[in-house]
Design a protein around this motif. Structure first.
Motif, PDB file in Angstrom:
ATOM      1  N   PRO A 124      -1.061  -1.368  -4.401  1.00 41.48           N
ATOM      2  CA  PRO A 124       0.362  -1.369  -4.781  1.00 41.48           C
ATOM      3  C   PRO A 124       0.738  -0.343  -5.841  1.00 41.48           C
ATOM      4  O   PRO A 124       1.735  -0.543  -6.558  1.00 41.48           O
ATOM      5  N   ALA A 125      -0.020   0.747  -5.976  1.00 41.78           N
ATOM      6  CA  ALA A 125       0.223   1.698  -7.067  1.00 41.78           C
ATOM      7  C   ALA A 125       1.656   2.213  -7.060  1.00 41.78           C
ATOM      8  O   ALA A 125       2.316   2.273  -8.109  1.00 41.78           O
ATOM      9  N   ALA A 126       2.166   2.623  -5.888  1.00 38.21           N
ATOM     10  CA  ALA A 126       3.518   3.180  -5.825  1.00 38.21           C
ATOM     11  C   ALA A 126       4.564   2.145  -6.222  1.00 38.21           C
ATOM     12  O   ALA A 126       5.533   2.464  -6.923  1.00 38.21           O
ATOM     13  N   VAL A 127       4.393   0.904  -5.782  1.00 34.93           N
ATOM     14  CA  VAL A 127       5.344  -0.154  -6.143  1.00 34.93           C
ATOM     15  C   VAL A 127       5.329  -0.362  -7.651  1.00 34.93           C
ATOM     16  O   VAL A 127       6.390  -0.482  -8.290  1.00 34.93           O
ATOM     17  N   GLU A 128       4.149  -0.416  -8.236  1.00 30.00           N
ATOM     18  CA  GLU A 128       4.041  -0.629  -9.676  1.00 30.00           C
ATOM     19  C   GLU A 128       4.717   0.504 -10.450  1.00 30.00           C
ATOM     20  O   GLU A 128       5.419   0.272 -11.444  1.00 30.00           O
ATOM     21  N   TYR A 220      -1.972   4.221   3.163  1.00 30.04           N
ATOM     22  CA  TYR A 220      -1.295   3.473   2.100  1.00 30.04           C
ATOM     23  C   TYR A 220      -1.897   2.093   1.890  1.00 30.04           C
ATOM     24  O   TYR A 220      -2.072   1.645   0.760  1.00 30.04           O
ATOM     25  N   LEU A 221      -2.211   1.410   2.985  1.00 28.06           N
ATOM     26  CA  LEU A 221      -2.716   0.044   2.900  1.00 28.06           C
ATOM     27  C   LEU A 221      -4.235   0.048   3.027  1.00 28.06           C
ATOM     28  O   LEU A 221      -4.777   0.301   4.093  1.00 28.06           O
ATOM     29  N   SER A 222      -4.900  -0.246   1.927  1.00 27.22           N
ATOM     30  CA  SER A 222      -6.363  -0.165   1.930  1.00 27.22           C
ATOM     31  C   SER A 222      -7.018  -1.447   2.416  1.00 27.22           C
ATOM     32  O   SER A 222      -8.199  -1.446   2.749  1.00 27.22           O
ATOM     33  N   HIS A 223      -6.266  -2.558   2.479  1.00 27.15           N
ATOM     34  CA  HIS A 223      -6.805  -3.835   2.929  1.00 27.15           C
ATOM     35  C   HIS A 223      -5.906  -4.420   4.016  1.00 27.15           C
ATOM     36  O   HIS A 223      -4.677  -4.374   3.891  1.00 27.15           O
ATOM     37  N   PRO A 224      -6.461  -4.971   5.074  1.00 23.41           N
ATOM     38  CA  PRO A 224      -5.640  -5.535   6.157  1.00 23.41           C
ATOM     39  C   PRO A 224      -4.640  -6.576   5.676  1.00 23.41           C
ATOM     40  O   PRO A 224      -3.525  -6.666   6.205  1.00 23.41           O
ATOM     41  N   THR A 225      -4.994  -7.353   4.662  1.00 25.67           N
ATOM     42  CA  THR A 225      -4.075  -8.386   4.179  1.00 25.67           C
ATOM     43  C   THR A 225      -2.829  -7.798   3.535  1.00 25.67           C
ATOM     44  O   THR A 225      -1.793  -8.474   3.451  1.00 25.67           O
ATOM     45  N   ASP A 226      -2.895  -6.533   3.086  1.00 24.51           N
ATOM     46  CA  ASP A 226      -1.728  -5.907   2.470  1.00 24.51           C
ATOM     47  C   ASP A 226      -0.564  -5.786   3.452  1.00 24.51           C
ATOM     48  O   ASP A 226       0.598  -5.743   3.040  1.00 24.51           O
ATOM     49  N   ALA A 227      -0.870  -5.735   4.739  1.00 24.82           N
ATOM     50  CA  ALA A 227       0.181  -5.581   5.747  1.00 24.82           C
ATOM     51  C   ALA A 227       1.124  -6.770   5.776  1.00 24.82           C
ATOM     52  O   ALA A 227       2.251  -6.668   6.282  1.00 24.82           O
ATOM     53  N   ALA A 232       4.757  -4.655   0.321  1.00 22.02           N
ATOM     54  CA  ALA A 232       4.358  -3.542   1.172  1.00 22.02           C
ATOM     55  C   ALA A 232       5.234  -3.448   2.409  1.00 22.02           C
ATOM     56  O   ALA A 232       5.499  -2.356   2.919  1.00 22.02           O
ATOM     57  N   ALA A 233       5.681  -4.587   2.912  1.00 20.46           N
ATOM     58  CA  ALA A 233       6.521  -4.653   4.114  1.00 20.46           C
ATOM     59  C   ALA A 233       7.645  -5.658   3.850  1.00 20.46           C
ATOM     60  O   ALA A 233       7.515  -6.837   4.186  1.00 20.46           O
ATOM     61  N   PRO A 234       8.733  -5.227   3.208  1.00 20.78           N
ATOM     62  CA  PRO A 234       9.787  -6.165   2.791  1.00 20.78           C
ATOM     63  C   PRO A 234      10.377  -7.009   3.911  1.00 20.78           C
ATOM     64  O   PRO A 234      10.884  -8.097   3.647  1.00 20.78           O
TER      65      PRO A 234
END
Length: 313
Positions: A124-128, A220-227, A232-234
């Protein structure tokens, strides 16, 4: 659907003649160079003043560029904007022409944020970074000549994703009360989760290709759960209530068209005031092509009008 706008067709023909591979066939450094070349404007619109410096960000110094309009009276409303580019490419220079145009058209301060890029800095670097820059803009608006109680956020494509995420974070953390969000063909879905017809309909040949969108997400998404993370996906958020009023712009020949429409519909259903404008005949990225596509100026006018209204309420 009608054919693409003639100016769009001529642009696509020129790109085809260059015989360069699509983004998903390039290395990250080459993709970054390619976008810089595409969005470069030789004679940018003059503004009142531009300042560039770094603020303290979650990962270290965070560059920002602040634009003041040619006219208007302080304190200005403040528009914090996040550039597009799939969270992988783009920067302050690629979106400089649009920032200049919006500062003048909306008579506001524009704060452009050079957030950390993937794959070096995945979600989440960009979001932060973007949330931190928004908090900073609210806190220091008066020192810039702005009004910390009239702060909006926005962006195009991945920047629209980040703007939407920032509004969710601000709501969830009891953060700044933002007055508006401007989302231009926002990337709000995860292709691995939900299919939309525009993915197939506009999969190839219209600047952003479906395979390239997937290439961006993979970096952008390094982990499958981030999807499945709403930041990450509003579009995956269960609740969109309590968010600031929105302007959503979509383009007819864009693989992301339908997810942008779906997000506008979700906001409306949650009681969030929404203006949705679809630009038929346009492609993903048209907003930045201010010297090539006339309808870019029309989209800027839509954004500016809604920002003006948000800043006076």
């Amino acid at each position: 659907m009608d054919d693409p706008d003639p100016q769009v067709e001529r642009l696509l023909e020129r790109i085809d003649q260059q015989r360069t591979p699509p983004t998903h066939g390039m290395s990250v450094p080459t993709a970054r160079e390619r976008l810089d070349e595409l969005f470069t404007t030789p004679d940018p619109e003059p503004v009142g003043e531009i300042e560039e410096f770094s603020i303290e960000g979650p990962g270290g110094p965070l560059p920002v560029r602040v634009y003041a309009p040619e006219t208007g009276t302080e304190p200005y409303g403040v528009f914090v904007t996040f550039h597009g580019g799939g969270w992988v490419v783009g920067g302050l220079d690629t979106h400089d022409p649009v920032c200049r145009a919006l500062a003048n058209a909306a008579d506001c301060l524009v704060v452009s944020v050079d957030y950390r890029l993937a794959p070096e800095h995945p979600f989440p670097a960009a979001v932060e970074d973007c949330y931190a820059a928004t908090e900073w803009a609210v806190e220091y608006a008066d020192e810039l000549g702005g009004d910390g109680e009239r702060v909006a956020v926005g962006g195009d494509s991945a920047g629209g994703n980040l703007a939407a995420a920032v509004t969710l974070v601000a709501r969830d953390r009891d953060g700044p009360e933002l007055c508006h969000q401007s989302l231009v063909y926002p990337s709000v879905n995860s292709p691995s989760l939900q299919e939309f017809g525009s993915y197939e309909e506009n999969a190839e040949g219209y600047l952003l290709e479906r395979a390239s969108a997937e290439w961006y997400y993979e970096r952008y998404l390094s982990h499958p759960t981030d999807a499945r993370n709403a930041y990450a996906a509003p579009l995956m958020a269960r609740d969109l209530s309590g968010l600031p009023p929105a302007t959503v712009i979509t383009a007819g020949f864009d693989p992301l068209r339908d997810e942008g429409i779906a997000y506008a519909d979700r906001l409306d259903a949650a009681g969030v005031p929404v203006t949705h404008e679809q630009f038929e005949g346009m492609i993903h990225g048209f907003l930045n092509l201010v010297d090539t596509i006339d309808r870019s100026r029309d989209a800027i006018a839509v954004l500016a009008d809604d920002l003006r209204d948000a800043f006076v309420q």
